[in-house]
Design a protein around this motif. Structure first.
Motif, mmCIF file in Angstrom:
data_model
loop_
_atom_site.group_PDB
_atom_site.id
_atom_site.type_symbol
_atom_site.label_atom_id
_atom_site.label_comp_id
_atom_site.label_asym_id
_atom_site.label_seq_id
_atom_site.Cartn_x
_atom_site.Cartn_y
_atom_site.Cartn_z
ATOM 1 N N TYR A 40 2.831 8.645 21.300
ATOM 2 C CA TYR A 40 3.107 8.173 20.077
ATOM 3 C C TYR A 40 3.665 8.761 19.237
ATOM 4 N N ALA A 41 3.490 10.414 19.320
ATOM 5 C CA ALA A 41 3.397 11.080 18.120
ATOM 6 C C ALA A 41 4.564 11.411 17.562
ATOM 7 N N ASN A 42 5.899 10.862 17.796
ATOM 8 C CA ASN A 42 6.931 10.682 17.144
ATOM 9 C C ASN A 42 7.345 9.228 16.099
ATOM 10 N N LEU A 43 6.504 8.408 17.174
ATOM 11 C CA LEU A 43 7.154 6.974 16.530
ATOM 12 C C LEU A 43 7.003 6.750 15.113
ATOM 13 N N GLY A 44 6.463 7.204 14.192
ATOM 14 C CA GLY A 44 6.542 6.908 12.444
ATOM 15 C C GLY A 44 5.572 5.989 13.107
ATOM 16 N N PHE A 45 4.979 4.640 13.939
ATOM 17 C CA PHE A 45 3.775 4.076 13.936
ATOM 18 C C PHE A 45 2.593 5.101 13.550
ATOM 19 N N PRO A 46 1.660 3.596 12.179
ATOM 20 C CA PRO A 46 0.059 3.691 12.440
ATOM 21 C C PRO A 46 -0.590 3.803 13.867
ATOM 22 N N VAL A 47 -1.771 5.570 14.355
ATOM 23 C CA VAL A 47 -2.608 4.899 15.638
ATOM 24 C C VAL A 47 -3.784 4.563 15.189
ATOM 25 N N LEU A 48 -4.369 3.904 15.992
ATOM 26 C CA LEU A 48 -5.917 4.135 15.506
ATOM 27 C C LEU A 48 -6.631 4.968 16.454
ATOM 28 N N ILE A 49 -7.755 5.486 15.746
ATOM 29 C CA ILE A 49 -8.017 6.724 16.908
ATOM 30 C C ILE A 49 -9.565 6.555 17.070
ATOM 31 N N GLU A 50 -9.563 6.070 18.351
ATOM 32 C CA GLU A 50 -11.653 5.493 18.493
ATOM 33 C C GLU A 50 -11.996 6.408 19.250
ATOM 34 N N GLY A 51 -13.370 6.678 18.869
ATOM 35 C CA GLY A 51 -14.626 7.807 19.758
ATOM 36 C C GLY A 51 -15.824 7.797 18.728
ATOM 37 N N GLU A 52 -17.108 8.436 19.407
ATOM 38 C CA GLU A 52 -18.167 9.310 19.178
ATOM 39 C C GLU A 52 -18.019 10.014 17.215
ATOM 40 N N SER A 53 -18.993 10.274 17.104
ATOM 41 C CA SER A 53 -18.575 11.303 15.919
ATOM 42 C C SER A 53 -18.971 12.477 17.280
ATOM 43 N N GLY A 54 -18.005 14.033 16.097
ATOM 44 C CA GLY A 54 -18.405 15.359 16.929
ATOM 45 C C GLY A 54 -17.075 14.974 17.973
ATOM 46 N N SER A 55 -16.753 13.776 18.347
ATOM 47 C CA SER A 55 -15.880 14.043 19.852
ATOM 48 C C SER A 55 -14.347 14.653 19.384
ATOM 49 N N ASP B 184 -10.180 14.391 14.739
ATOM 50 C CA ASP B 184 -9.278 14.707 13.932
ATOM 51 C C ASP B 184 -8.664 16.198 14.227
ATOM 52 N N ILE B 185 -9.135 16.638 15.119
ATOM 53 C CA ILE B 185 -7.772 17.036 16.765
ATOM 54 C C ILE B 185 -5.854 16.435 17.150
ATOM 55 N N ALA B 186 -6.982 15.226 17.462
ATOM 56 C CA ALA B 186 -5.854 14.082 17.963
ATOM 57 C C ALA B 186 -5.079 14.191 17.198
ATOM 58 N N ALA B 187 -5.674 13.687 15.345
ATOM 59 C CA ALA B 187 -4.702 13.277 14.647
ATOM 60 C C ALA B 187 -3.755 14.813 13.717
ATOM 61 N N SER B 188 -3.940 15.744 13.244
ATOM 62 C CA SER B 188 -4.064 16.973 12.922
ATOM 63 C C SER B 188 -2.998 17.545 14.511
ATOM 64 N N HIS B 189 -3.058 17.534 15.287
ATOM 65 C CA HIS B 189 -3.051 18.672 16.293
ATOM 66 C C HIS B 189 -1.503 17.816 16.985
ATOM 67 N N TYR B 190 -2.370 16.854 17.335
ATOM 68 C CA TYR B 190 -1.278 16.101 18.118
ATOM 69 C C TYR B 190 -0.096 15.045 17.420
ATOM 70 N N LEU B 191 -0.589 14.674 16.433
ATOM 71 C CA LEU B 191 -0.172 13.354 15.568
ATOM 72 C C LEU B 191 1.170 14.523 14.485
ATOM 73 N N HIS B 192 0.777 15.694 14.111
ATOM 74 C CA HIS B 192 0.963 16.037 13.400
ATOM 75 C C HIS B 192 1.570 16.967 13.396
ATOM 76 N N ARG B 193 1.042 18.068 13.831
ATOM 77 C CA ARG B 193 1.987 19.531 14.265
ATOM 78 C C ARG B 193 2.619 19.521 15.008
ATOM 79 N N LEU B 194 2.632 18.811 15.967
ATOM 80 C CA LEU B 194 3.921 18.463 17.170
ATOM 81 C C LEU B 194 4.756 17.626 17.210
ATOM 82 N N THR B 195 4.682 16.748 15.833
ATOM 83 C CA THR B 195 6.112 16.222 15.466
ATOM 84 C C THR B 195 6.434 16.401 14.222
ATOM 85 N N GLU B 196 7.708 16.161 14.408
ATOM 86 C CA GLU B 196 8.818 16.087 13.822
ATOM 87 C C GLU B 196 8.823 16.127 12.281
ATOM 88 N N ARG B 197 6.750 15.455 11.502
ATOM 89 C CA ARG B 197 6.561 16.543 10.244
ATOM 90 C C ARG B 197 5.822 16.753 10.553
#
Length: 474
Positions: A158-173, A176-189
């Motif tokens: 999903y990283a470079n597709l540009g569409f919204p992504v909803l990340i579900e999970g418990e507190s502390g899981s 934020d790392i999934a969003a910042s690292h995989y869906l931003h740092r590893l993308t064209e953005r």
């Protein structure tokens, strides 16, 4: 306040304590003080940066003899700043409170009265541990289990597709790392901004101007025009954490941005266009929030073009050992201390523990073990002292604590009789009455021990306190 000093928040309703500690720590820290949870969150909203450290009393108003306000403040502070180091300073010195505070994310628990010199040493040690959940090298989510492999595969798709992504999970899981690292740092953005906003950490009245900006004179105190997160994110990524806390009246405006990129600053009529990619995260079940009328179905569908679930630690098996090795290496290096080890028996307990606070709890346990037992082989007794007692024991089985067929039939007969005799029934009020009766009975049978009461009810202590807190709002 001096920029050279770390910022320390002290929250205690005893003015003598806040004043004396402020004086004792003034040379090493810039100190801000508060007397209650609402005041502390308002105060932090006015600061330009979140404190690196916090000293939090558990027994805060309006319930000075119960720890639930202090527990709630720990959650609020970590929602605002996940990397804040929180130390509980409390006169409520039972081990259940200490363990539960640590499970929620507190780094340590110190009983009152406490020597200021010892407390200052603990603050310095805690501040020295600066590595976040990615560690010093900035790697992403750690783990080789099938759930973690599946998650990384999905994020990569999903990283470079540009569409919204909803990340579900418990507190502390690690949402934020999934969003910042995989869906931003590893993308064209990755060369564009990455902005994160926790919807639960800002007053509902401030969320709209924070997201969309405002014009000069739009409201009292708006002396100049200001850009919002959508404008500042430009063509980068905007991460909206705890999206389930977004007020219902603001949801149509977010939906409009997602549908056509259009938004307006508060107090303006000019339409602006956002090019930011929106990533949202939640630890709530948004489908249930939709059924309850607290979240719009159309907004949910726009946010969840793609959905990923970050697994809790209890589902990732031996990944708990990989995370142990990761943080142990980082924090031993930072503190310039020899790393601790686990005895085989302690390692087995580590693998069996559910880690209700997920990666955040695991990280804080490693910090404490590094500080207290550097270079030692940790025994089962030493390790168990760091765990939340109610989660070490097995949950009651359905055979022991569930409803039998006869119990269900008796309950059905009582309900039938009630419905026949009641002129008007409010199902929600009836269920709340029974819930309160069971909770109060469990507390009475447990002689006021909230951990035991929660175990009797088959829920965790946080859920128990949250449900009791709901009574005070009725």
């Amino acid at each position: 306040m001096s920029a050279a000093k770390p910022l320390l928040l002290i929250v205690d309703d005893d003015a003598l304590i806040t004043e004396s500690l402020s004086f004792a720590f003034a040379q090493e820290f810039d100190v801000v003080t508060s007397h209650s949870r609402p005041h502390a969150m308002t105060l932090l909203g006015q600061l330009r940066q979140a404190p690196q450290l916090a000293l939090v009393d558990l027994g805060l108003p309006p319930f000075p003899h119960r720890p639930d306000e202090g527990f709630a403040l720990i959650s609020d502070l970590l929602a605002l700043s996940p990397e804040m180091k929180i130390i509980v300073l409390s006169g409520q010195n039972d081990e259940d409170n200490a363990r539960h505070a640590r499970t929620l994310g507190a780094v340590d628990f110190v009983g009152k009265p406490c020597d200021p010199g010892r407390l200052a040493t603990l603050l310095r040690q805690t501040l020295s541990f600066t590595g976040n959940r990615r560690g010093a090298s900035g790697e992403g989510l750690i783990g080789d289990s099938l759930p973690m492999q599946r998650l990384r595969l999905q994020l990569g798709q999903y990283a470079n597709l540009g569409f919204p992504v909803l990340i579900e999970g418990e507190s502390g899981s690690g949402k934020d790392i999934a969003a910042s690292h995989y869906l931003h740092r590893l993308t064209e953005r990755r060369q564009k901004p990455f902005l994160a906003l926790n919807c639960a950490a800002i007053s509902p009245t401030l969320l709209e101007p924070t997201l969309f900006g405002y014009a000069k004179g739009a409201f009292t105190g708006a002396n100049t025009a200001k850009t919002g997160y959508f404008e500042d994110a430009d063509a980068g990524t905007l991460f909206l954490d705890e999206i389930g806390e977004l007020p219902l009246e603001l949801q149509p405006k977010l939906l409009r941005v997602l549908e056509n990129g259009e938004y307006q600053r508060v107090g303006e009529t000019q339409t602006r266009i956002s090019r930011a990619r929106v990533i949202a995260a939640t630890n709530r079940d948004l489908r249930q929030e939709i059924r309850a009328g607290r979240f719009r179905a159309d907004l949910f569908h726009r946010l969840s073009v793609f959905t990923v679930a970050v697994p809790p630690l209890r589902e990732t098996g031996a990944d708990r050992l990989l995370l142990l090795d990761h943080f142990r290496r980082i924090y031993a290096s930072q503190a310039n201390l020899p790393a601790f080890t686990l005895t085989p028996a302690a390692e087995a307990i580590w693998l069996d523990y559910a880690f209700p606070g997920n990666v955040r709890e695991l990280r804080n346990i490693v910090i404490r073990l590094t500080t207290r037992h550097a270079g030692q082989a940790i025994s089962p007794e030493q390790l168990l002292a760091e765990f939340e007692a109610s989660d070490v024991v097995d949950s009651p089985s359905t055979e022991a604590g569930g409803l039998a067929a006869d119990d269900l039939e008796h309950a059905r007969q009582a309900a039938r009789k009630h419905l026949q005799n009641a002129a008007r029934l409010n199902l929600d009020a009836t269920l709340e009455l029974w819930e309160r009766a069971y909770i109060e009975a469990a507390i009475e049978l447990s002689a006021g021990n909230m951990s035991q009461a929660a175990r009797r009810l088959g829920i965790n202590r946080t859920t128990l306190y949250n449900r009791m807190e709901g009574w005070s709002r009725q």
